[in-house]
Design an enzyme around this catalytic site. Structure first.
Site, short mmCIF file in Angstrom:
data_model
loop_
_atom_site.label_atom_id
_atom_site.label_comp_id
_atom_site.label_asym_id
_atom_site.label_seq_id
_atom_site.Cartn_x
_atom_site.Cartn_y
_atom_site.Cartn_z
N GLU A 158 11.73 0.55 1.23
CA GLU A 158 12.66 1.53 0.63
C GLU A 158 12.76 2.83 1.43
O GLU A 158 13.79 3.49 1.42
CB GLU A 158 12.29 1.84 -0.82
CG GLU A 158 10.98 2.59 -1.06
CD GLU A 158 9.76 1.68 -1.10
OE1 GLU A 158 9.89 0.49 -0.76
OE2 GLU A 158 8.67 2.16 -1.45
N CYS B 183 4.11 -3.30 -2.12
CA CYS B 183 2.78 -2.70 -2.02
C CYS B 183 1.85 -3.21 -3.13
O CYS B 183 1.35 -4.31 -3.03
CB CYS B 183 2.87 -1.19 -1.94
SG CYS B 183 1.41 -0.52 -1.13
N HIS C 137 6.55 -0.63 2.56
CA HIS C 137 7.58 -0.08 1.67
C HIS C 137 8.92 -0.02 2.40
O HIS C 137 9.23 0.97 3.05
CB HIS C 137 7.23 1.35 1.28
CG HIS C 137 6.00 1.50 0.45
ND1 HIS C 137 6.05 1.82 -0.88
CD2 HIS C 137 4.68 1.41 0.77
CE1 HIS C 137 4.81 1.91 -1.36
NE2 HIS C 137 3.97 1.67 -0.38
N1 GLN Z 1 -3.17 0.81 -4.91
C1 GLN Z 1 -2.86 -0.05 -3.81
C2 GLN Z 1 -3.59 0.35 -2.53
O1 GLN Z 1 -4.03 1.48 -2.42
C3 GLN Z 1 -1.37 -0.11 -3.58
C4 GLN Z 1 -0.81 1.18 -3.09
C5 GLN Z 1 0.69 1.28 -3.27
O2 GLN Z 1 1.28 0.57 -4.07
N2 GLN Z 1 1.30 2.20 -2.57
O3 GLN Z 1 -3.72 -0.44 -1.65
#
Ligand code: GLN
Length: 542
Positions: free
Chosen positions: A510, A382, A508
């Site tokens: 995970e 992410c 993600h």
């Molecule tokens: N801050 C970033 C976004 O909002 C990544 C979000 C995250 O790592 N879950 O796109």
């Protein structure tokens, strides 16, 4: 008839109710039964999405886009379930729906009260959890500690359920800490006794008590817990510290807890099968290799902020008989002391996790840069994906001061920018791109060779993404976007084919990682870390 098991906790929070609830579910599942789980969080927030991970640990994301308490992650991992937003109740959700009904006129003429309106709403939702998936048993974990003011309506609701569902269909489990005194080595049951009294004051007599203690409780402690808890000694169990939490169902089952619950609830189950679980546990506790992973993050002081990531790394490790030792490193350190970045040479892999806001981002970018330049296996998730793009844009494409508009709205090269549909959204709760979305992987790439299929569904939680205006320059300099949304407009995975293992995803992995079935990207990463450490050549792309 659906059976209801309620888990309450005493003495202090974080006593392991989530693991205990998951373990009870596992013992029932091993006997061929079908449990589902509800987590009650007595706070007023509608969901965990607006809370800082430092206060509450990670936000667990469900397939349907729920931003839930991290305990749902434990239920999903232990029971291999895919839960829904409805499996997480908060004071906020309950009151919101009662108030909406009141405004709608559903209670016309009445005075709307905690008892019965709030308690009815709670009971309906617990019963509904069983209906949603046709479960035999609903396990309900009441968050917080018995005696908390905000937990009272929930405890009152579960008390009423004994009356309405019947003794033979309801079962109360109380878990509390039994500390051991440093000086004398004595096991102290008094705090537990007080918490049982507190529960009884509300009208709930536990059917079983689980002592949470560093080691197996002794006969004297067991006798006291039974005597003062008004239960037979055979109804007292002990969850002691284990090498891995995945051993807890096996430990409790060995003490007879699974059989005890089934007997008391007249659950029919002929045999039990823990073989797959046992196999996974054995792989966890008897590894053949070991790797050291540097997790460079912003919430390094509280490992619960990264619990699903930690577990996914461990699942990946177990699948290649590898112990995964994770160092949680504060990214800001590399901003204050840039020379320290070379300490990453002590690790077999660099992992950059999720995150929000500017703090620590330059440190994470430095970590991604170190991994790329020194060919250390790298996985970014992410924010880790977005920061790897920024690093590449700055240091390979020569786009000086490239950034995300989340970090610097005035960057000359906003390679990461707000998703178009996010513009104009001002409300913070549940407004990110959330939950499972389809990702299409390109054949002949690392992504495809890890996931083994062209179409995957992975969970998301973000507002920003790769800015398509910079796609050409990134690609022509060698950054490969190998996974995309179905319309091809969202970049979902990146890789650098000339590196040993350099991979990142916008999604993600995970959240869908399970014991015995690790998330492919986490498994691929750990396997690469081991293989590189052992001096093996890079795995071919299939
Ligand atoms: N801050 C970033 C976004 O909002 C990544 C979000 C995250 O790592 N879950 O796109």
């Amino acid at each position: 008839m659906v059976k209801y098991i309620f888990v309450t906790g005493g003495v202090l929070s974080s006593v392991g109710k989530g693991i205990l609830t998951s373990s009870i579910g596992k013992m029932l599942q091993a006997r061929g039964l079908k449990p589902t789980v509800v987590k009650i969080d007595p706070y007023v927030n509608i969901d965990a999405g607006t809370m800082n991970p430092y206060m509450h640990g990670e936000v667990f994301v469900t397939d349907d886009g729920g931003e839930t308490d991290l305990d749902l992650g434990w239920y999903e991992r232990f029971l291999d379930l895919s839960l829904k937003q409805e499996n997480n109740l908060t004071t906020g959700t309950i009151y919101k729906s009662v108030i909406e009904k009141e405004r709608h006129g559903d209670f016309l003429g009445r005075c709307v009260q905690i008892v019965p309106h709030i308690t009815n709403e709670i009971k309906n939702r617990i019963r509904n959890a069983a209906k949603m998936v046709n479960a035999d048993i609903v396990l309900t974990e009441v968050g917080g500690t018995v005696g908390d003011i905000e937990g009272l309506p929930f405890l009152e609701a579960i008390r009423q359920m004994r009356v309405e569902e019947g003794y033979e269909n309801t079962f109360y489990v109380h878990v509390a800490l039994v500390p051991i005194l440093d000086v004398t080595g004595e096991m102290k049951t008094k705090p537990l006794q007080h918490s049982v009294n507190e529960l009884r004051r509300i009208g709930i007599q536990p059917d079983t008590i689980v002592a949470r203690s560093p080691t197996m409780i002794d006969a004297e402690a067991l006798r006291k817990i039974a005597l003062f808890g008004t239960i037979p000694e055979s109804a007292v169990f002990c969850s002691y510290n284990a090498e891995t939490v995945y051993q807890v169902p096996l430990i409790l089952d060995k003490q007879g807890m699974g059989d005890f619950i089934c007997q008391r609830l007249a659950l029919k189950c002929e045999s039990k099968d823990f073989s797959a679980w046992q196999q996974f546990v054995d792989a966890m506790i008897h590894p053949e290799h070991e790797v050291k992973i540097a997790l460079v993050g912003k919430y390094a002081g509280l490992t619960d902020s990264y619990v699903s990531m930690t577990e996914a790394l461990r699942h990946g490790g177990a699948a290649c008989k590898t112990k995964v030792c994770i160092s949680y490193l504060e990214a800001e350190k590399y901003e204050r002391e840039p020379q320290c970045i070379k300490d990453l040479a002590n690790f077999d892999g660099v992992f950059v996790p999720y995150g929000f806001g500017p703090r620590g981002t330059e440190g994470k970018i430095a970590a991604a840069n170190y991994a790329r330049e020194n060919d250390v296996p790298f996985l970014g998730i992410c924010y880790g994906f977005q920061l790897a793009v920024i690093e590449f844009a700055r240091n390979v494409c020569g786009l000086k001061d490239a950034n995300s508009t989340e970090i610097n709205p005035d960057s000359p090269y906003p390679v990461i920018d707000l998703m178009p549909e996010q513009r104009g959204i001002e409300i913070k709760g549940a407004t990110m791109r959330l939950g499972a979305h389809k990702v299409v992987l390109q054949k002949g790439t690392l992504a495809y060779s890890m996931f083994g299929q062209e179409e995957i569904h992975e969970r998301h939680r973000h507002r920003f993404e790769v800015n398509l205006d910079y796609l050409d320059v990134l690609k022509s300099n060698g950054l490969c976007f190998t996974g995309k949304s179905s319309d091809g407009r969202r970049m979902e995975t990146l890789e650098l084919p000339d590196k040993y293992f350099y991979f990142a995803s916008q999604f993600h992995g995970e959240f869908k990682s399970r014991p015995g079935r690790p998330s492919p990207e986490y498994f691929g990463f750990i396997q690469a870390c081991v293989n590189k450490k052992l001096g093996k050549p890079k795995a071919p792309i299939s």
